[in-house]
Design a protein around this motif. Structure first.
Motif, short mmCIF file in Angstrom:
data_model
loop_
_atom_site.label_atom_id
_atom_site.label_comp_id
_atom_site.label_asym_id
_atom_site.label_seq_id
_atom_site.Cartn_x
_atom_site.Cartn_y
_atom_site.Cartn_z
N LEU A 23 -70.21 -2.50 20.52
CA LEU A 23 -69.11 -2.19 19.60
C LEU A 23 -69.51 -2.39 18.15
N ARG A 24 -70.32 -3.40 17.88
CA ARG A 24 -70.70 -3.70 16.50
C ARG A 24 -71.38 -2.51 15.85
N ARG A 25 -72.22 -1.81 16.61
CA ARG A 25 -72.90 -0.64 16.07
C ARG A 25 -71.94 0.54 15.88
N MET A 26 -70.89 0.59 16.68
CA MET A 26 -69.94 1.70 16.59
C MET A 26 -68.91 1.51 15.48
N ALA A 27 -68.79 0.29 14.98
CA ALA A 27 -67.78 0.00 13.96
C ALA A 27 -68.03 0.76 12.66
N ASP A 28 -69.27 1.15 12.40
CA ASP A 28 -69.56 1.89 11.17
C ASP A 28 -68.84 3.24 11.14
N HIS A 29 -68.66 3.85 12.32
CA HIS A 29 -68.05 5.17 12.40
C HIS A 29 -66.56 5.12 12.77
N ASN A 30 -66.22 4.22 13.69
CA ASN A 30 -64.85 4.20 14.22
C ASN A 30 -64.28 2.78 14.24
N PRO A 31 -64.02 2.21 13.07
CA PRO A 31 -63.54 0.82 13.03
C PRO A 31 -62.21 0.62 13.75
N ASP A 32 -61.33 1.62 13.73
CA ASP A 32 -60.04 1.47 14.40
C ASP A 32 -60.20 1.37 15.92
N LEU A 33 -61.05 2.22 16.49
CA LEU A 33 -61.30 2.16 17.93
C LEU A 33 -61.96 0.83 18.31
N VAL A 34 -62.87 0.38 17.48
CA VAL A 34 -63.54 -0.89 17.75
C VAL A 34 -62.54 -2.04 17.66
N GLU A 35 -61.64 -1.97 16.70
CA GLU A 35 -60.62 -3.02 16.57
C GLU A 35 -59.74 -3.07 17.81
N ASP A 36 -59.33 -1.90 18.30
CA ASP A 36 -58.51 -1.86 19.53
C ASP A 36 -59.28 -2.45 20.71
N ALA A 37 -60.56 -2.09 20.81
CA ALA A 37 -61.38 -2.59 21.91
C ALA A 37 -61.56 -4.10 21.81
N ARG A 38 -61.73 -4.59 20.58
CA ARG A 38 -61.89 -6.03 20.38
C ARG A 38 -60.65 -6.78 20.85
N HIS A 39 -59.47 -6.25 20.53
CA HIS A 39 -58.24 -6.90 20.99
C HIS A 39 -58.13 -6.83 22.52
N GLN A 192 -69.59 9.58 18.37
CA GLN A 192 -68.87 8.87 17.32
C GLN A 192 -68.14 9.82 16.37
N ARG A 193 -68.80 10.89 15.96
CA ARG A 193 -68.15 11.85 15.08
C ARG A 193 -68.92 13.16 15.09
N VAL A 194 -68.23 14.22 14.66
CA VAL A 194 -68.83 15.55 14.59
C VAL A 194 -68.64 16.10 13.19
N GLY A 195 -69.74 16.45 12.55
CA GLY A 195 -69.68 17.11 11.25
C GLY A 195 -69.70 18.62 11.45
N VAL A 196 -68.76 19.32 10.84
CA VAL A 196 -68.67 20.77 10.97
C VAL A 196 -69.16 21.40 9.67
#
Length: 209
Positions: A23-39, A192-196
């Motif tokens: 999760l720590r590595r994923m927080a750079d892209h999706n902090p909200d999802l990581v926060e939910d997972a942490r809870h 994590q994310r898609v750039g268009v």
């Protein structure tokens, strides 16, 4: 003068701690999802930082264990171990369950000489793959590198920005069928994310092509 109290030994690094490292590595892209997972895991930000600190210490210790041994010591015996053919070579694929993502497995690919080729999240055997047909289907954490590459073939690998990150370049249609050039970023094998980059001129595709 009272003696200094003995320092309590740190608890063994456990599967929960390993999930915090992912999760720590994923927080750079999706902090909200990581926060939910942490809870969901019932841990604090400090717990996540400490887990990452201990993991990095293990990686960079003077007598660091080989990656496969390190994963066995943290995650226990793998749920499965099977041979897999990659090009002209046969490797061993070790997989462990990841409670935070029940439909995924953490996979380590071992070369014949025991060197780790890759370590990332993959879909669990028998778990249904996501339906990936348009850009709108590519939401964070919805799919793995291999699933995106198959859904939007031909995909071209891109150099990741860190050892735990991967990239893919491909063309995907939007909901109206207009194809777009895309660059997807993955951490530990999970989207994590898609750039268009914009529509691809001269091409028209529809969902479910």
């Amino acid at each position: 003068m009272d003696p200094m109290p003995a320092k309590r030994p740190a608890a063994p690094f456990a599967p929960l701690d390993f999930q915090l490292v992912l999760l720590r590595r994923m927080a750079d892209h999706n902090p909200d999802l990581v926060e939910d997972a942490r809870h969901e895991l019932g841990v604090s930000v400090a717990d996540m930082r400490e887990a990452n600190r201990r993991w990095q210490a293990m990686l960079h210790a003077p007598r660091a264990r080989p990656a496969a041994s390190r994963h066995r010591s943290v995650l226990g015996a793998p749920e499965s171990a099977r041979e897999r053919r990659i090009g002209d070579l046969t490797c061993e694929a070790l997989q462990w369950p990841v409670p935070l993502w029940p439909d995924l497995r953490f996979e380590v690919l071992l070369a014949p000489n025991g060197v780790v080729w890759n370590e990332w999240l993959v879909r669990a055997p028998g778990a249904p793959a996501p339906a990936l047909e348009t850009l709108e289907d590519l939401t964070p954490w919805c799919c793995t590198v291999d699933e995106a590459a198959r859904a939007f073939a031909p995909a071209r690998p891109l150099e990741g920005t860190a050892p735990t990150r991967w990239g893919l370049a491909f063309t995907a249609p939007d909901a109206s069928g207009v194809p777009h050039a895309c660059a997807a970023e993955f951490t530990w094998g999970l989207l994590q994310r898609v750039g268009v980059e914009g529509p691809v001129p001269g091409r028209a595709e529809g969902p479910g092509r």
